[in-house]
Motif scaffolding. Structure first.
Motif, PDB file in Angstrom:
ATOM      1  N   TRP A 205     -12.908  -7.662  -4.518  1.00  0.00           N
ATOM      2  CA  TRP A 205     -12.447  -8.916  -3.928  1.00  0.00           C
ATOM      3  C   TRP A 205     -13.505  -9.502  -2.999  1.00  0.00           C
ATOM      4  O   TRP A 205     -14.301  -8.752  -2.403  1.00  0.00           O
ATOM      5  N   PRO A 206     -13.540 -10.830  -2.825  1.00  0.00           N
ATOM      6  CA  PRO A 206     -14.464 -11.430  -1.857  1.00  0.00           C
ATOM      7  C   PRO A 206     -14.130 -10.992  -0.437  1.00  0.00           C
ATOM      8  O   PRO A 206     -12.969 -10.711  -0.117  1.00  0.00           O
ATOM      9  N   VAL A 207     -15.163 -10.950   0.410  1.00  0.00           N
ATOM     10  CA  VAL A 207     -15.016 -10.478   1.794  1.00  0.00           C
ATOM     11  C   VAL A 207     -15.215 -11.639   2.754  1.00  0.00           C
ATOM     12  O   VAL A 207     -16.180 -12.403   2.626  1.00  0.00           O
ATOM     13  N   VAL A 208     -14.293 -11.786   3.708  1.00  0.00           N
ATOM     14  CA  VAL A 208     -14.402 -12.814   4.746  1.00  0.00           C
ATOM     15  C   VAL A 208     -14.237 -12.137   6.104  1.00  0.00           C
ATOM     16  O   VAL A 208     -13.877 -10.956   6.188  1.00  0.00           O
ATOM     17  N   SER A 209     -14.491 -12.875   7.159  1.00  0.00           N
ATOM     18  CA  SER A 209     -14.355 -12.349   8.518  1.00  0.00           C
ATOM     19  C   SER A 209     -12.934 -12.575   9.020  1.00  0.00           C
ATOM     20  O   SER A 209     -12.306 -13.602   8.745  1.00  0.00           O
ATOM     21  N   GLY A 210     -12.423 -11.599   9.761  1.00  0.00           N
ATOM     22  CA  GLY A 210     -11.090 -11.711  10.330  1.00  0.00           C
ATOM     23  C   GLY A 210     -11.056 -11.217  11.761  1.00  0.00           C
ATOM     24  O   GLY A 210     -12.028 -10.627  12.249  1.00  0.00           O
ATOM     25  N   ILE A 211      -9.937 -11.454  12.441  1.00  0.00           N
ATOM     26  CA  ILE A 211      -9.766 -11.033  13.840  1.00  0.00           C
ATOM     27  C   ILE A 211      -8.457 -10.263  13.974  1.00  0.00           C
ATOM     28  O   ILE A 211      -7.400 -10.719  13.512  1.00  0.00           O
ATOM     29  N   ILE A 212      -8.523  -9.099  14.607  1.00  0.00           N
ATOM     30  CA  ILE A 212      -7.332  -8.286  14.850  1.00  0.00           C
ATOM     31  C   ILE A 212      -6.501  -8.927  15.955  1.00  0.00           C
ATOM     32  O   ILE A 212      -6.994  -9.175  17.056  1.00  0.00           O
ATOM     33  N   LYS A 213      -5.239  -9.196  15.671  1.00  0.00           N
ATOM     34  CA  LYS A 213      -4.337  -9.768  16.664  1.00  0.00           C
ATOM     35  C   LYS A 213      -3.433  -8.712  17.296  1.00  0.00           C
ATOM     36  O   LYS A 213      -3.014  -8.832  18.437  1.00  0.00           O
ATOM     37  N   LEU A 214      -3.119  -7.681  16.526  1.00  0.00           N
ATOM     38  CA  LEU A 214      -2.232  -6.624  17.023  1.00  0.00           C
ATOM     39  C   LEU A 214      -2.491  -5.351  16.253  1.00  0.00           C
ATOM     40  O   LEU A 214      -2.644  -5.381  15.033  1.00  0.00           O
ATOM     41  N   SER A 215      -2.550  -4.235  16.956  1.00  0.00           N
ATOM     42  CA  SER A 215      -2.754  -2.942  16.303  1.00  0.00           C
ATOM     43  C   SER A 215      -2.070  -1.849  17.101  1.00  0.00           C
ATOM     44  O   SER A 215      -2.223  -1.762  18.326  1.00  0.00           O
ATOM     45  N   GLY A 216      -1.301  -1.024  16.429  1.00  0.00           N
ATOM     46  CA  GLY A 216      -0.629   0.080  17.099  1.00  0.00           C
ATOM     47  C   GLY A 216       0.307   0.806  16.148  1.00  0.00           C
ATOM     48  O   GLY A 216       0.420   0.455  14.975  1.00  0.00           O
ATOM     49  N   LEU A 217       0.972   1.851  16.647  1.00  0.00           N
ATOM     50  CA  LEU A 217       1.938   2.599  15.851  1.00  0.00           C
ATOM     51  C   LEU A 217       3.343   2.060  16.097  1.00  0.00           C
ATOM     52  O   LEU A 217       3.763   1.918  17.245  1.00  0.00           O
ATOM     53  N   GLU A 218       4.043   1.752  15.027  1.00  0.00           N
ATOM     54  CA  GLU A 218       5.435   1.338  15.136  1.00  0.00           C
ATOM     55  C   GLU A 218       6.317   2.574  15.032  1.00  0.00           C
ATOM     56  O   GLU A 218       6.129   3.421  14.159  1.00  0.00           O
ATOM     57  N   GLN A 219       7.260   2.679  15.947  1.00  0.00           N
ATOM     58  CA  GLN A 219       8.191   3.807  15.947  1.00  0.00           C
ATOM     59  C   GLN A 219       9.601   3.289  15.677  1.00  0.00           C
ATOM     60  O   GLN A 219      10.051   2.328  16.294  1.00  0.00           O
ATOM     61  N   TYR A 220      10.282   3.916  14.731  1.00  0.00           N
ATOM     62  CA  TYR A 220      11.646   3.510  14.422  1.00  0.00           C
ATOM     63  C   TYR A 220      12.438   4.733  13.986  1.00  0.00           C
ATOM     64  O   TYR A 220      11.879   5.787  13.707  1.00  0.00           O
ATOM     65  N   ARG A 221      13.736   4.572  13.930  1.00  0.00           N
ATOM     66  CA  ARG A 221      14.600   5.687  13.519  1.00  0.00           C
ATOM     67  C   ARG A 221      15.033   5.488  12.066  1.00  0.00           C
ATOM     68  O   ARG A 221      15.427   4.392  11.668  1.00  0.00           O
ATOM     69  N   ALA A 222      14.927   6.555  11.300  1.00  0.00           N
ATOM     70  CA  ALA A 222      15.309   6.498   9.888  1.00  0.00           C
ATOM     71  C   ALA A 222      16.820   6.367   9.751  1.00  0.00           C
ATOM     72  O   ALA A 222      17.576   6.596  10.699  1.00  0.00           O
ATOM     73  N   ALA A 223      17.255   5.991   8.558  1.00  0.00           N
ATOM     74  CA  ALA A 223      18.691   5.840   8.292  1.00  0.00           C
ATOM     75  C   ALA A 223      19.391   7.177   8.463  1.00  0.00           C
ATOM     76  O   ALA A 223      18.801   8.236   8.219  1.00  0.00           O
TER      77      ALA A 223
END
Length: 324
Positions: A205-223
């Protein structure tokens, strides 16, 4: 026919029934919209827009999750009985996002004259396109036939397969386990092959420049489990980044091809999904056929974990076949 309870077949065919029901509902909407009057309109805004959508997720305690998706935001003006109105609904069909965003924007540029079809009882309800996608019912018919063949064919053939396998084993009663472990391993192998193929395509795929807006671990409870206790805590890498492709701004949520993989171990999640710094500039691989689809890492590192699972199931199948 195997002696299976009726509700087993009902559960297997329920998704198909819901899909057909939705198609019938949309078809009725289209027939009603064909009677709507039309008015001249003009496109006043045409660009990609990020919206938060709720997605059904039976693996989570709440039964859903939220996602950021790209939509074509096409705003048009029209007037009914001398009253100026605005709307941004393009089609009578449901727009789920991340699909034909660039094509829709190109089809409705700013300033273009359009025909607007509006509900005479509620003029604020309007669309630009009132036809269902071509070939919808043909695809649903083929899909229905394939689903019925798979469901009933598998049910009919399971007993025969079990009888055949049992004649080859030292412990014939172990044939259901051998079939189950072999089937699980085969499904995982197919998934690993699909991910490997996807990684090969993404690397081109072609490559373009991007900017990280948010990064982290999401924590949730399973069903919750069938027994009632609450599900365990799960972890998933959450990454949000923006990029521009063909002069349109998009938001991506997939850092890797395995971004949706969740684990009960935060350590394993951190190892399988690399971290990113907020505000950092990154390379983004963009799918030219669908610019809403992008990744920060085209290599499918998770595929090696899948192949280990395939080997594990293969070994388990072999052990049960020999020892019962």
């Amino acid at each position: 026919m195997p002696d299976l309870p009726w509700f087993v077949f009902a559960i297997l065919l329920a998704p198909l029934g819901l899909l057909l029901g939705a198609a019938v509902y949309k078809t009725l909407q289209v027939r009603a919209a064909r009677e709507w009057p039309s008015a001249a309109g003009k496109i006043v805004a045409s660009h990609a827009q990020v919206r938060e959508v709720r997605v059904i997720d039976s693996n989570r305690e709440g039964g859903y999750r939220t996602e950021q998706r790209n939509f074509a935001n096409i705003i048009y003006e029209y007037s009914v009985a001398g009253k100026a109105l605005r709307n941004n609904r393009v089609s009578i069909g449901e727009d789920l996002g991340n699909f034909e965003v660039a094509e829709t924007i190109a089809r409705y540029p700013v300033g273009a004259d359009v025909t607007v079809y509006y509900n005479p009882l509620h003029p604020k309800e309007a669309v630009l396109e009132r036809d269902l996608p071509k070939g919808l019912w043909g695809c649903l018919g083929i899909g229905t036939a394939i689903t019925l063949v798979i469901v009933f064919g598998s049910a009919l053939g399971l007993n025969k397969l079990s009888e055949l396998v049992s004649t080859k084993l030292a412990h014939p009663t172990a044939s259901p386990l051998v079939i189950a472990f072999g089937a699980f391993g085969s499904v995982i192998a197919l998934f690993a092959l699909a991910m490997h193929r996807q990684a090969q395509l993404a690397g081109k795929w072609p490559v373009v420049s991007g900017i990280i807006k948010l990064s982290g671990l999401e924590q949730y409870r399973a069903a919750p489990t069938d027994n009632g206790p609450r599900g365990q805590i799960m972890y998933q890498r959450k990454v949000l980044y923006t990029y521009i492709y063909n002069n349109q701004s998009y938001t991506g949520t997939h850092a890797t091809l395995s971004s949706n993989v969740a684990s009960s171990s935060d350590w394993l999640t951190r190892k399988l999904t690399p971290p990113y710094q907020d505000g950092a500039r990154v390379k983004v691989w963009v799918n030219p056929a669908n610019p809403s689809e992008a990744t920060l890492e085209p290599r499918a590192l998770f595929v090696w974990f899948l192949w280990l699972l395939v080997l594990a199931f293969a070994g388990l199948t072999y052990y049960v076949a020999l020892h019962g």
